[in-house]
Write a protein that holds these residues in place. Structure first.
Motif, PDB file in Angstrom:
ATOM      1  N   ASN A 133     -62.085 -12.252  34.339  1.00 29.02           N
ATOM      2  CA  ASN A 133     -62.909 -10.949  34.359  1.00 29.02           C
ATOM      3  C   ASN A 133     -62.979 -10.278  33.014  1.00 29.02           C
ATOM      4  O   ASN A 133     -63.614  -9.203  32.739  1.00 29.02           O
ATOM      5  CB  ASN A 133     -62.510  -9.599  35.277  1.00 29.02           C
ATOM      6  N   THR A 134     -62.085 -10.815  32.022  1.00 31.30           N
ATOM      7  CA  THR A 134     -62.000 -10.223  30.559  1.00 31.30           C
ATOM      8  C   THR A 134     -63.235 -10.910  29.604  1.00 31.30           C
ATOM      9  O   THR A 134     -62.555 -10.730  28.312  1.00 31.30           O
ATOM     10  CB  THR A 134     -60.693 -10.297  30.477  1.00 31.30           C
ATOM     11  N   MET A 193     -59.211  -2.674  33.046  1.00 27.38           N
ATOM     12  CA  MET A 193     -59.434  -1.424  31.947  1.00 27.38           C
ATOM     13  C   MET A 193     -59.647  -2.213  30.699  1.00 27.38           C
ATOM     14  O   MET A 193     -60.068  -1.510  29.703  1.00 27.38           O
ATOM     15  CB  MET A 193     -58.130  -1.019  31.795  1.00 27.38           C
ATOM     16  N   LEU A 194     -59.794  -3.706  30.457  1.00 28.68           N
ATOM     17  CA  LEU A 194     -60.078  -4.116  28.992  1.00 28.68           C
ATOM     18  C   LEU A 194     -61.714  -4.079  29.041  1.00 28.68           C
ATOM     19  O   LEU A 194     -62.250  -4.237  27.988  1.00 28.68           O
ATOM     20  CB  LEU A 194     -59.737  -5.493  29.203  1.00 28.68           C
ATOM     21  N   MET A 195     -62.448  -3.988  30.240  1.00 27.51           N
ATOM     22  CA  MET A 195     -63.813  -4.261  30.126  1.00 27.51           C
ATOM     23  C   MET A 195     -64.573  -3.232  29.360  1.00 27.51           C
ATOM     24  O   MET A 195     -65.274  -3.569  28.480  1.00 27.51           O
ATOM     25  CB  MET A 195     -64.166  -4.463  31.524  1.00 27.51           C
ATOM     26  N   PRO A 196     -64.285  -1.821  29.532  1.00 33.95           N
ATOM     27  CA  PRO A 196     -65.086  -0.971  28.475  1.00 33.95           C
ATOM     28  C   PRO A 196     -64.774  -1.303  27.042  1.00 33.95           C
ATOM     29  O   PRO A 196     -65.561  -1.269  26.166  1.00 33.95           O
ATOM     30  CB  PRO A 196     -64.254   0.444  29.110  1.00 33.95           C
ATOM     31  N   PHE A 197     -63.571  -1.563  26.675  1.00 36.58           N
ATOM     32  CA  PHE A 197     -63.205  -2.041  25.174  1.00 36.58           C
ATOM     33  C   PHE A 197     -63.816  -3.549  24.911  1.00 36.58           C
ATOM     34  O   PHE A 197     -64.492  -3.325  23.998  1.00 36.58           O
ATOM     35  CB  PHE A 197     -61.764  -2.338  25.231  1.00 36.58           C
ATOM     36  N   HIS A 204     -70.198  -4.290  18.778  1.00 34.68           N
ATOM     37  CA  HIS A 204     -69.670  -4.694  17.371  1.00 34.68           C
ATOM     38  C   HIS A 204     -70.133  -6.102  16.868  1.00 34.68           C
ATOM     39  O   HIS A 204     -70.460  -6.204  15.718  1.00 34.68           O
ATOM     40  CB  HIS A 204     -67.890  -4.587  17.233  1.00 34.68           C
ATOM     41  N   PHE A 205     -69.733  -7.188  17.535  1.00 34.80           N
ATOM     42  CA  PHE A 205     -70.056  -8.530  17.282  1.00 34.80           C
ATOM     43  C   PHE A 205     -71.751  -8.726  17.322  1.00 34.80           C
ATOM     44  O   PHE A 205     -72.011  -9.787  16.761  1.00 34.80           O
ATOM     45  CB  PHE A 205     -69.202  -9.423  18.026  1.00 34.80           C
ATOM     46  N   GLY A 206     -72.200  -8.079  18.365  1.00 36.41           N
ATOM     47  CA  GLY A 206     -73.784  -8.726  18.596  1.00 36.41           C
ATOM     48  C   GLY A 206     -73.726  -9.812  19.330  1.00 36.41           C
ATOM     49  O   GLY A 206     -74.686 -10.268  19.451  1.00 36.41           O
ATOM     50  N   SER A 207     -72.822 -10.193  20.018  1.00 38.94           N
ATOM     51  CA  SER A 207     -72.667 -11.377  20.959  1.00 38.94           C
ATOM     52  C   SER A 207     -71.544 -11.436  22.063  1.00 38.94           C
ATOM     53  O   SER A 207     -70.788 -10.431  22.021  1.00 38.94           O
ATOM     54  CB  SER A 207     -72.294 -12.533  19.880  1.00 38.94           C
ATOM     55  N   THR A 208     -71.786 -12.274  22.885  1.00 36.53           N
ATOM     56  CA  THR A 208     -70.678 -12.308  23.840  1.00 36.53           C
ATOM     57  C   THR A 208     -69.871 -13.432  23.883  1.00 36.53           C
ATOM     58  O   THR A 208     -69.060 -13.645  24.501  1.00 36.53           O
ATOM     59  CB  THR A 208     -71.447 -12.361  25.546  1.00 36.53           C
TER      60      THR A 208
END
Length: 218
Positions: A133-134, A193-197, A204-208
């Motif tokens: 999920n991260t 909780m990592l997902m909002p980050f 920031h990166f403009g990419s996944t």
């Protein structure tokens, strides 16, 4: 292996396609049997791909993947049926994202609970493992999209179930040792909780096509 996927969104279809390409047989389930996303995917997947309802996918699978939105996961799995989930590994890939009217992202639950824990409490006979999920769906099934060493995580109460999930991730291309075990199912709290980050990093990166890479001196 026969695998049932609960959810027909991007994550569910991406995982289903990868699993079929690896030789597994997959039923992808939605709320209704005539769901366009499920039937279209099944037509394109070939003889090892099937569409159906949540209940169809749960009954079909020896292993189950929850790929629904975390805010509706319990309802989807209730529709799948507790009996069909009992005794099976249930990989929970969900994130309980909620958005304010201003578009700010939050989580529900958060902090003192998680979707992974709620699923385990609701279906105590299932072997729930939080995983994948991260990161984005493409990176889940093709970790080489991100150069260098980087990490995935698992959390769950059943050590054997976690080991089977790690072995499946290795089939996806995750190198041995890159999947970190965060302990029991309460580890799902930090993973969710990592997902909002993660969403901030995407901006920031403009990419996944990025992921977490952890280093330890120990």
């Amino acid at each position: 292996m026969r695998i049932g996927i609960i959810g027909t969104g991007t994550v569910g279809r991406t995982l289903a396609g990868k699993l079929v390409s690896l030789g597994h047989e997959v039923t992808i389930g939605s709320r209704t049997k005539d769901n366009t996303a499920a039937t279209t995917w099944a037509e394109q997947a070939g003889p090892r791909g099937h569409g159906g309802t949540f209940a169809d996918a749960a009954a079909f699978g020896e292993l189950i993947v929850n790929a629904t939105a975390g805010t509706v996961s319990l309802k989807a799995l209730q529709a799948a049926g507790a009996g069909a989930l009992a005794g099976k590994i249930l990989i929970d890939v969900s994130n309980p994202l909620v958005f304010s009217p201003e578009g700010e992202v939050g989580l529900d639950p958060v902090g003192t609970d998680s979707v992974g824990e709620r699923i385990q409490r609701e279906f105590p006979q299932a072997k729930v493992v939080k995983a994948l999920n991260t990161m984005s769906a493409p990176v889940m099934v093709e970790p080489g999209r991100v150069p260098g060493e980087h990490n995935a995580f698992v959390a769950g109460d059943d050590p054997d179930a976690k080991a089977e999930v790690v072995a499946l991730l290795e089939q996806f291309g995750w190198p041995a040792g890159s999947v970190l075990d965060l302990g029991d199912i309460k580890g799902a709290r930090g993973m969710e909780m990592l997902m909002p980050f993660w969403l901030r990093l995407m901006g920031h990166f403009g990419s996944t096509d990025f992921n977490y890479s952890l280093r330890s001196a120990g």
